[in-house]
Design an enzyme around this catalytic site. Structure first.
Site, PDB file in Angstrom:
ATOM      1  CE1 TYR A 123      -4.076  -2.088   0.278  1.00 15.17           C
ATOM      2  CE2 TYR A 123      -2.520  -3.379   1.238  1.00 15.17           C
ATOM      3  CZ  TYR A 123      -3.936  -3.254   0.199  1.00 15.17           C
ATOM      4  OH  TYR A 123      -4.534  -4.323   0.331  1.00 15.17           O
ATOM      5  CG  PHE A 410      -9.234  -2.697  11.089  1.00 12.38           C
ATOM      6  CD1 PHE A 410     -10.307  -2.363   9.678  1.00 12.38           C
ATOM      7  CD2 PHE A 410      -8.356  -2.232  11.853  1.00 12.38           C
ATOM      8  CE1 PHE A 410      -9.209  -1.244   8.792  1.00 12.38           C
ATOM      9  CE2 PHE A 410      -8.521  -1.229  10.818  1.00 12.38           C
ATOM     10  CZ  PHE A 410      -7.407  -0.466  10.272  1.00 12.38           C
TER      11      PHE A 410
END
Length: 410
Positions: A123, A410
């Protein structure tokens, strides 16, 4: 046939999630995990890429509020469930989803986006920097002892049902959020994540257990959730697997760790996803036999640069002009003046003044929560000082008193 990217419809969730499981190896999650994530998914913030009737790409976002230096809670997109089918690599699927998602995050008024990466190298090209690190420890409790602070013996410990103790534990967690950057405030439903306990998560260990630490007045000051894995090899050498440990003061912290170290028939305590500056490092008698290990945790991206920088507090007065490179979100590119005055007021505005520092959005994301210093990034050649003294000035201002920490995934 051309690929189609569209917002997820609620009745497409199962197909969409089946694709995600395939992208992550094809091992189905437990029914409990699947049902929880289905309830937490925000369909309007979830994207699917379709090749005919097949889902070949997925990306979602949760609506979080993240603690930043100074204790403020900043709206943040919790990027999640990102996967591309192995049949559709190198076709721009991931890039197109990241492009659409960050445009949507900006339009929704969230200054930052955060994620945890299945592979840490993915990323950075989209402007995410590694903002928090997680500590794991594997402690040989037959050889490591704890030195506990005054008041530890006055803490009362009570073994409780994890479900019944959830409201008290959540009160402790909520009080800690403003104390440490990187912690998300619990949105409704997220408290259930800590109680997930399917057989597949236990790996031969016991069902989830919970112990709470109480002060003399009966107020809960901390808790630990854990499992015990029996091991016998010419004697009992069981393992204590720590899922969560949160406490409001040093005595409660030490009392909980001592309890876990002294569970009968065990020889090892293993704890993962701890803060990089966890006090346990200073309680143990032998840090080497505690086998600390650090890895990347929360990756952070500034989506609205001035709003994000104005949302956090700074440790010292600051007046610095930054030349920021951000090819993926070009609205952030250019020269920005960041000022924190003697009263603590912060302003970030565009300027034509000469730059003091040069860096990219990735470096700003890494430094944003105060756990990664600009000086360390400069030592790696990733921040360039143009005005003598500007680097130290900015690095000191960005630093937080405690290491930022993401307590759960998450």
């Amino acid at each position: 046939m051309a690929l189609e990217m569209r917002v997820l419809q609620a009745d497409e969730w199962d197909v969409w999630y089946d694709h995600l499981e395939l992208a992550f190896g094809g091992v189905p999650e437990s029914p409990q995990e699947r049902e929880l994530y289905k309830s937490l998914t925000e369909p309007g913030r979830s994207l699917g890429v379709w090749d005919g009737g097949n889902c070949v790409g997925s990306a979602g976002a949760f609506s979080f509020r993240l603690s930043v230096p100074g204790g403020a809670l900043v709206p943040a997109a919790g990027v999640t469930m990102v996967g591309v089918a192995p049949t559709h690599r190198r076709r721009g699927v991931l890039t197109s989803m990241m492009r659409r998602q960050l445009d949507d995050v900006r339009a929704g008024g969230e200054p930052i986006a955060v994620l945890t990466a299945s592979e840490s190298a993915i990323y950075g090209r989209f402007g995410y920097g590694i903002a928090t690190y997680a500590l794991s420890l594997t402690v040989d409790t037959t050889r490591v002892r704890l030195t506990v602070p005054p008041g530890t013996d006055e803490v009362r410990l009570r073994l409780v049902d994890p479900e019944k103790a959830l409201p008290e534990c959540e009160q402790v967690y909520a009080e800690l959020v403003s104390r440490r950057p990187g912690m998300p405030a619990r949105q409704p439903g997220w408290e259930r994540l800590s109680l997930l306990d399917p057989e597949s998560m236990r790996e031969g260990a016991s069902p989830l257990k919970c112990v709470v630490a109480e002060r003399a007045d009966g107020e809960v000051a901390g808790y630990a959730r854990y499992r015990v894995k029996p091991v016998y090899d010419n004697g009992w050498e069981g393992k204590v697997e720590v899922a969560d440990l949160d406490a409001l003061d040093p005595a409660a912290t030490a009392a909980l760790w001592r309890y876990l170290f002294e569970i009968d028939l065990t020889a090892t305590v293993r704890a993962g996803r701890r803060p990089a500056d966890d006090p346990l490092l200073h309680l143990v008698s032998d840090v080497r036999r505690s086998r600390p290990n650090v890895r990347d945790s929360l990756h952070l991206r500034l989506v609205d640069l001035p709003a994000a920088l104005e949302a956090r507090a700074y440790a010292a007065p600051l007046d610095v002009v930054m030349e920021v490179e951000d090819a993926f979100c070009p609205w952030n590119e250019g020269r920005w003046r960041l000022v924190r005055d003697a009263r603590g007021a912060v302003a970030c505005t565009r300027t034509a003044d000469p730059a003091d520092l040069e860096l990219s959005a990735q470096e700003l994301g890494a430094a944003y929560l105060g756990g990664v210093t600009l000086t360390s990034l400069a030592a790696a050649g990733r921040v360039r000082e143009l005005r003598p003294g500007a680097l130290v000035e900015a690095s000191r201002a960005f630093t937080a008193d405690v290491a930022p920490w993401l307590p759960h995934g998450f």
